[in-house]
Motif scaffolding. Structure first.
Motif, PDB file in Angstrom:
ATOM      1  N   HIS A 192      26.961  19.839 -10.791  1.00 52.06           N
ATOM      2  CA  HIS A 192      27.461  20.729 -12.391  1.00 52.06           C
ATOM      3  C   HIS A 192      26.353  20.589 -13.363  1.00 52.06           C
ATOM      4  O   HIS A 192      25.567  21.890 -13.960  1.00 52.06           O
ATOM      5  N   VAL A 193      25.335  19.523 -13.599  1.00 52.84           N
ATOM      6  CA  VAL A 193      24.523  18.561 -14.040  1.00 52.84           C
ATOM      7  C   VAL A 193      23.555  19.689 -14.033  1.00 52.84           C
ATOM      8  O   VAL A 193      22.630  20.762 -14.829  1.00 52.84           O
ATOM      9  N   VAL A 194      22.623  19.687 -12.588  1.00 49.61           N
ATOM     10  CA  VAL A 194      21.943  20.818 -12.221  1.00 49.61           C
ATOM     11  C   VAL A 194      22.406  22.135 -12.621  1.00 49.61           C
ATOM     12  O   VAL A 194      21.044  23.447 -13.325  1.00 49.61           O
ATOM     13  N   ARG A 195      22.918  22.821 -12.027  1.00 45.66           N
ATOM     14  CA  ARG A 195      23.846  24.495 -12.253  1.00 45.66           C
ATOM     15  C   ARG A 195      23.689  24.362 -13.853  1.00 45.66           C
ATOM     16  O   ARG A 195      22.778  25.691 -13.789  1.00 45.66           O
ATOM     17  N   LYS A 196      24.181  23.494 -14.446  1.00 41.65           N
ATOM     18  CA  LYS A 196      24.369  23.796 -15.917  1.00 41.65           C
ATOM     19  C   LYS A 196      22.732  24.025 -16.821  1.00 41.65           C
ATOM     20  O   LYS A 196      22.365  25.042 -17.682  1.00 41.65           O
ATOM     21  N   ALA A 197      21.852  22.973 -16.492  1.00 43.72           N
ATOM     22  CA  ALA A 197      20.513  23.430 -16.763  1.00 43.72           C
ATOM     23  C   ALA A 197      19.785  24.504 -16.374  1.00 43.72           C
ATOM     24  O   ALA A 197      19.030  24.848 -16.787  1.00 43.72           O
ATOM     25  N   ILE A 198      19.812  25.119 -15.034  1.00 44.68           N
ATOM     26  CA  ILE A 198      19.160  26.078 -14.614  1.00 44.68           C
ATOM     27  C   ILE A 198      20.021  27.301 -15.053  1.00 44.68           C
ATOM     28  O   ILE A 198      19.617  28.597 -15.397  1.00 44.68           O
ATOM     29  N   GLY A 199      21.009  27.628 -15.926  1.00 46.21           N
ATOM     30  CA  GLY A 199      21.815  28.023 -16.221  1.00 46.21           C
ATOM     31  C   GLY A 199      21.218  28.786 -17.882  1.00 46.21           C
ATOM     32  O   GLY A 199      21.450  29.753 -18.280  1.00 46.21           O
ATOM     33  N   SER A 200      21.161  27.745 -18.412  1.00 50.95           N
ATOM     34  CA  SER A 200      20.294  27.283 -19.708  1.00 50.95           C
ATOM     35  C   SER A 200      19.051  27.504 -19.551  1.00 50.95           C
ATOM     36  O   SER A 200      18.878  27.014 -20.969  1.00 50.95           O
ATOM     37  N   ASN A 201      18.806  28.010 -18.499  1.00 48.17           N
ATOM     38  CA  ASN A 201      17.101  27.830 -18.432  1.00 48.17           C
ATOM     39  C   ASN A 201      16.224  27.099 -19.270  1.00 48.17           C
ATOM     40  O   ASN A 201      15.377  26.416 -19.588  1.00 48.17           O
ATOM     41  N   LYS A 202      17.096  26.210 -18.793  1.00 45.53           N
ATOM     42  CA  LYS A 202      15.944  24.568 -18.869  1.00 45.53           C
ATOM     43  C   LYS A 202      15.906  23.628 -17.754  1.00 45.53           C
ATOM     44  O   LYS A 202      15.899  22.741 -17.560  1.00 45.53           O
ATOM     45  N   GLY A 203      15.816  24.167 -16.578  1.00 43.94           N
ATOM     46  CA  GLY A 203      15.931  23.983 -15.067  1.00 43.94           C
ATOM     47  C   GLY A 203      14.218  23.744 -14.877  1.00 43.94           C
ATOM     48  O   GLY A 203      14.179  22.568 -14.165  1.00 43.94           O
ATOM     49  N   HIS A 204      13.348  23.993 -15.890  1.00 43.51           N
ATOM     50  CA  HIS A 204      12.511  23.555 -15.304  1.00 43.51           C
ATOM     51  C   HIS A 204      11.850  22.073 -16.254  1.00 43.51           C
ATOM     52  O   HIS A 204      10.564  21.267 -15.525  1.00 43.51           O
ATOM     53  N   ARG A 205      13.107  21.014 -16.680  1.00 42.93           N
ATOM     54  CA  ARG A 205      13.302  19.846 -17.029  1.00 42.93           C
ATOM     55  C   ARG A 205      14.029  18.757 -16.302  1.00 42.93           C
ATOM     56  O   ARG A 205      14.072  17.755 -16.364  1.00 42.93           O
ATOM     57  N   LEU A 206      13.881  19.474 -15.153  1.00 41.49           N
ATOM     58  CA  LEU A 206      15.032  18.865 -13.931  1.00 41.49           C
ATOM     59  C   LEU A 206      13.686  17.640 -13.295  1.00 41.49           C
ATOM     60  O   LEU A 206      12.900  18.180 -12.450  1.00 41.49           O
ATOM     61  N   PRO A 207      13.522  16.463 -13.847  1.00 39.42           N
ATOM     62  CA  PRO A 207      13.085  15.647 -12.477  1.00 39.42           C
ATOM     63  C   PRO A 207      13.162  16.011 -11.003  1.00 39.42           C
ATOM     64  O   PRO A 207      12.217  15.595 -10.529  1.00 39.42           O
ATOM     65  N   ILE A 208      14.419  16.208 -10.793  1.00 36.78           N
ATOM     66  CA  ILE A 208      14.034  16.890  -9.412  1.00 36.78           C
ATOM     67  C   ILE A 208      13.771  17.358  -8.992  1.00 36.78           C
ATOM     68  O   ILE A 208      13.712  18.041  -7.424  1.00 36.78           O
ATOM     69  N   ARG A 209      13.606  19.047  -9.573  1.00 31.91           N
ATOM     70  CA  ARG A 209      12.823  19.306  -9.160  1.00 31.91           C
ATOM     71  C   ARG A 209      11.521  19.681  -8.640  1.00 31.91           C
ATOM     72  O   ARG A 209      11.280  20.192  -7.819  1.00 31.91           O
ATOM     73  N   ASN A 210      10.841  18.315  -8.842  1.00 33.39           N
ATOM     74  CA  ASN A 210       9.203  18.325  -8.402  1.00 33.39           C
ATOM     75  C   ASN A 210       9.877  16.830  -7.471  1.00 33.39           C
ATOM     76  O   ASN A 210       8.803  16.626  -7.223  1.00 33.39           O
ATOM     77  N   LEU A 211      10.858  16.052  -7.025  1.00 38.95           N
ATOM     78  CA  LEU A 211      10.851  15.210  -6.123  1.00 38.95           C
ATOM     79  C   LEU A 211      10.907  15.320  -4.397  1.00 38.95           C
ATOM     80  O   LEU A 211      11.791  16.538  -4.221  1.00 38.95           O
TER      81      LEU A 211
END
Length: 239
Positions: free
Chosen positions: A213-232
């Motif tokens: 949910h945390v990841v989906r919420k961040a992507i839905g609010s256009n904050k997905g670029h801030r997810l550390p997991i995107r770069n791991l």
């Protein structure tokens, strides 16, 4: 941790040009306080190769135990050497390994357990060099509930930031038999009982403790670029 998992972990956080030194001898530093106070749940055991200094800093694995959020410890109550074996195995392959404890539910409420993981990361970053570790090359590894808590640290950068830890130093995440989707788990009666034993109804209804949910919420609010997991590099193991 399997040989295949270790090979993937090695490739994720160690450059190809880096030479590793295997060792069968390990130093174990027990009961190190990683957060202020004297709570034994804020302690870790550190495993390092028994080799002379100075030496090239080694990557660090932080291992988070399981136990359904309500039980467990780095000193396993039934198999005392269980997690020590994990530390020694990783040490033999060229890692420094910190096996941590964290406070348990229901004595603490979410997200206090996630904060404990982040505090351990900050301690490792601040102290790794004293033990031959590289503070810029850290892998978070967790089993079961520990995998869930560690995954939230890399799904929501606020926990590491709050603890004063550098997000960029976490170079890989490995989750073994972790819980990442609370909604899916709660669809079964046993799963619902498991979650209700550790989390309040308010937390479960908000879904803020569910990594998916945390990841989906961040992507839905256009904050997905801030997810550390995107770069791991991420390795999820089910067993």
């Amino acid at each position: 941790i399997t040989q295949h998992s270790k090979r993937i972990l090695l490739r994720a956080i160690i450059p190809k040009s880096t030479s590793r030194v295997k060792s069968t001898a390990t130093y174990a530093f027990k009961n190190i306080q990683y957060f202020k106070g004297s709570n034994p749940k804020h302690q870790l055991d550190l495993y390092v190769q028994a080799r002379n200094f100075p030496r090239k800093p080694q990557p660090v694995v932080i291992f988070c135990h399981g136990g359904s959020w309500i039980r467990g410890d780095r000193n396993h109550p039934i198999v005392p050497k269980l997690y020590g074996n994990v530390g020694e195995a990783l040490t033999r392959d060229g890692f420094v390994c910190a096996v941590i404890s964290y406070r348990l539910a229901p004595s603490v409420k979410h997200p206090e357990q996630v904060r404990d993981i982040a505090r351990a990361v900050e301690w490792v970053q601040s102290n790794a060099r004293k033990f031959g570790g590289c503070p810029e090359k850290i892998a978070l590894v967790g089993h079961s509930a520990g995998a869930h808590l560690a995954s939230l640290c890399v799904a929501d950068d606020s926990f590491l930031m709050e603890a004063g830890a550098s997000i960029s130093s976490v170079k890989a995440f490995v989750g073994m038999s972790g819980i990442y989707d609370f909604e899916r788990l709660a669809s079964s009666f046993p799963g619902k009982l498991l979650l209700e034993a550790a989390f309040s109804e308010e937390i479960l209804s908000s879904k803020e403790a569910s990594p998916v949910h945390v990841v989906r919420k961040a992507i839905g609010s256009n904050k997905g670029h801030r997810l550390p997991i995107r770069n791991l590099p991420v390795l999820l193991i089910s067993a």
